[in-house]
Design a protein around this motif. Sequence first.
Motif, PDB file in Angstrom:
ATOM      1  N   VAL A 131     -22.172 -65.151 -33.016  1.00  0.00           N
ATOM      2  CA  VAL A 131     -22.254 -66.452 -32.330  1.00  0.00           C
ATOM      3  C   VAL A 131     -21.515 -66.970 -32.093  1.00  0.00           C
ATOM      4  O   VAL A 131     -20.776 -67.535 -32.524  1.00  0.00           O
ATOM      5  CB  VAL A 131     -23.562 -67.073 -32.332  1.00  0.00           C
ATOM      6  CG1 VAL A 131     -23.938 -68.161 -31.801  1.00  0.00           C
ATOM      7  CG2 VAL A 131     -25.017 -66.582 -33.242  1.00  0.00           C
ATOM      8  N   MET A 132     -20.874 -66.306 -30.542  1.00  0.00           N
ATOM      9  CA  MET A 132     -19.576 -67.568 -30.139  1.00  0.00           C
ATOM     10  C   MET A 132     -20.066 -68.470 -29.168  1.00  0.00           C
ATOM     11  O   MET A 132     -20.732 -68.183 -27.652  1.00  0.00           O
ATOM     12  CB  MET A 132     -18.835 -66.438 -29.190  1.00  0.00           C
ATOM     13  CG  MET A 132     -17.821 -65.941 -31.168  1.00  0.00           C
ATOM     14  SD  MET A 132     -16.926 -64.281 -29.780  1.00  0.00           S
ATOM     15  CE  MET A 132     -16.547 -63.952 -31.397  1.00  0.00           C
ATOM     16  N   GLU A 133     -20.677 -69.723 -29.048  1.00  0.00           N
ATOM     17  CA  GLU A 133     -21.525 -70.441 -28.599  1.00  0.00           C
ATOM     18  C   GLU A 133     -20.379 -71.408 -27.535  1.00  0.00           C
ATOM     19  O   GLU A 133     -18.958 -70.897 -27.708  1.00  0.00           O
ATOM     20  CB  GLU A 133     -22.185 -71.384 -29.072  1.00  0.00           C
ATOM     21  CG  GLU A 133     -22.973 -70.707 -29.220  1.00  0.00           C
ATOM     22  CD  GLU A 133     -24.150 -72.115 -30.200  1.00  0.00           C
ATOM     23  OE1 GLU A 133     -25.360 -72.406 -29.357  1.00  0.00           O
ATOM     24  OE2 GLU A 133     -23.340 -72.692 -30.737  1.00  0.00           O
ATOM     25  N   GLY A 134     -20.904 -71.854 -26.192  1.00  0.00           N
ATOM     26  CA  GLY A 134     -20.068 -72.228 -25.305  1.00  0.00           C
ATOM     27  C   GLY A 134     -18.957 -71.342 -24.533  1.00  0.00           C
ATOM     28  O   GLY A 134     -19.329 -70.710 -23.600  1.00  0.00           O
ATOM     29  N   PRO A 135     -19.492 -72.408 -22.589  1.00  0.00           N
ATOM     30  CA  PRO A 135     -18.982 -71.502 -21.801  1.00  0.00           C
ATOM     31  C   PRO A 135     -16.870 -71.673 -21.930  1.00  0.00           C
ATOM     32  O   PRO A 135     -16.836 -70.518 -21.204  1.00  0.00           O
ATOM     33  CB  PRO A 135     -19.354 -72.806 -20.824  1.00  0.00           C
ATOM     34  CG  PRO A 135     -19.291 -73.688 -21.290  1.00  0.00           C
ATOM     35  CD  PRO A 135     -19.739 -73.777 -22.819  1.00  0.00           C
ATOM     36  N   PHE A 140     -12.351 -67.500 -21.028  1.00  0.00           N
ATOM     37  CA  PHE A 140     -11.044 -66.455 -21.664  1.00  0.00           C
ATOM     38  C   PHE A 140     -11.804 -65.018 -21.284  1.00  0.00           C
ATOM     39  O   PHE A 140     -10.701 -64.326 -21.379  1.00  0.00           O
ATOM     40  CB  PHE A 140     -11.833 -66.571 -23.577  1.00  0.00           C
ATOM     41  CG  PHE A 140     -11.184 -65.440 -24.272  1.00  0.00           C
ATOM     42  CD1 PHE A 140      -9.254 -65.684 -24.182  1.00  0.00           C
ATOM     43  CD2 PHE A 140     -11.447 -64.795 -24.605  1.00  0.00           C
ATOM     44  CE1 PHE A 140      -9.012 -65.042 -24.999  1.00  0.00           C
ATOM     45  CE2 PHE A 140     -10.641 -63.455 -25.011  1.00  0.00           C
ATOM     46  CZ  PHE A 140      -9.003 -63.884 -25.738  1.00  0.00           C
ATOM     47  N   VAL A 141     -12.995 -64.591 -20.885  1.00  0.00           N
ATOM     48  CA  VAL A 141     -12.809 -63.377 -21.005  1.00  0.00           C
ATOM     49  C   VAL A 141     -12.903 -63.166 -18.976  1.00  0.00           C
ATOM     50  O   VAL A 141     -12.386 -62.027 -18.666  1.00  0.00           O
ATOM     51  CB  VAL A 141     -14.353 -63.060 -20.751  1.00  0.00           C
ATOM     52  CG1 VAL A 141     -14.997 -61.718 -20.120  1.00  0.00           C
ATOM     53  CG2 VAL A 141     -14.639 -62.748 -22.161  1.00  0.00           C
ATOM     54  N   LEU A 142     -13.016 -64.521 -18.367  1.00  0.00           N
ATOM     55  CA  LEU A 142     -12.781 -64.032 -16.589  1.00  0.00           C
ATOM     56  C   LEU A 142     -12.011 -64.315 -16.967  1.00  0.00           C
ATOM     57  O   LEU A 142     -11.128 -64.618 -15.366  1.00  0.00           O
ATOM     58  CB  LEU A 142     -13.997 -64.998 -16.293  1.00  0.00           C
ATOM     59  CG  LEU A 142     -15.485 -64.554 -16.785  1.00  0.00           C
ATOM     60  CD1 LEU A 142     -16.466 -65.227 -16.044  1.00  0.00           C
ATOM     61  CD2 LEU A 142     -16.124 -62.795 -15.637  1.00  0.00           C
TER      62      LEU A 142
END
Length: 175
Positions: A131-135, A140-142
């Motif tokens: 679980v990696m919560e938060g926008p 980081f991915v985008l």
Amino acid sequence: MKKCVLLAALLVCLLGFATGVSFAESANIVSHGSHDHVSFGSTIDINEGDSASDVVCAFCSVRIHGNVSGSMVAFFSNVSVDSGKTINGDTVVFGGKLALADQSHIDGQLVLFGGELQQAPTAEISGDRVVMEGPGWLLFVLLPFLIPIGIVWLIIYLIRRNRYQFPAYPGGRRF
């Protein structure tokens, strides 16, 4: 160790999404089961007393009032599981909210990336969970996509700024 967990979670999310997309593309040709649910941009409701095999959702919401006997993949989607209901397979939520009510149960593994987990105290997840919560994780991915978009926007802005002359107003300066 944290880098390994981060890379593993990212890999699982991307593989889960790729599997969901390939499943969604082939759903019109070959149905894996009569109770599969695939949706893009609309709500999936699994009613009380019904069951679903696999659920794939992108840019929509999933409301589970029945049981899911297979896996579930949600991409930028919100998922809510009613009390006493079960997801028997693995669950992947990328960029959305997963709400588990009282006595709800996930038998498989859970991967939640860039979203929010709302788990009731009596809700249970049997398998492993990442679980990696938060926008912030989504940024980081985008980020590799946002940098070229920003450069293109800057080039267009600079070209348009030099190309069009603003009109001179009476008594004013020309910019």
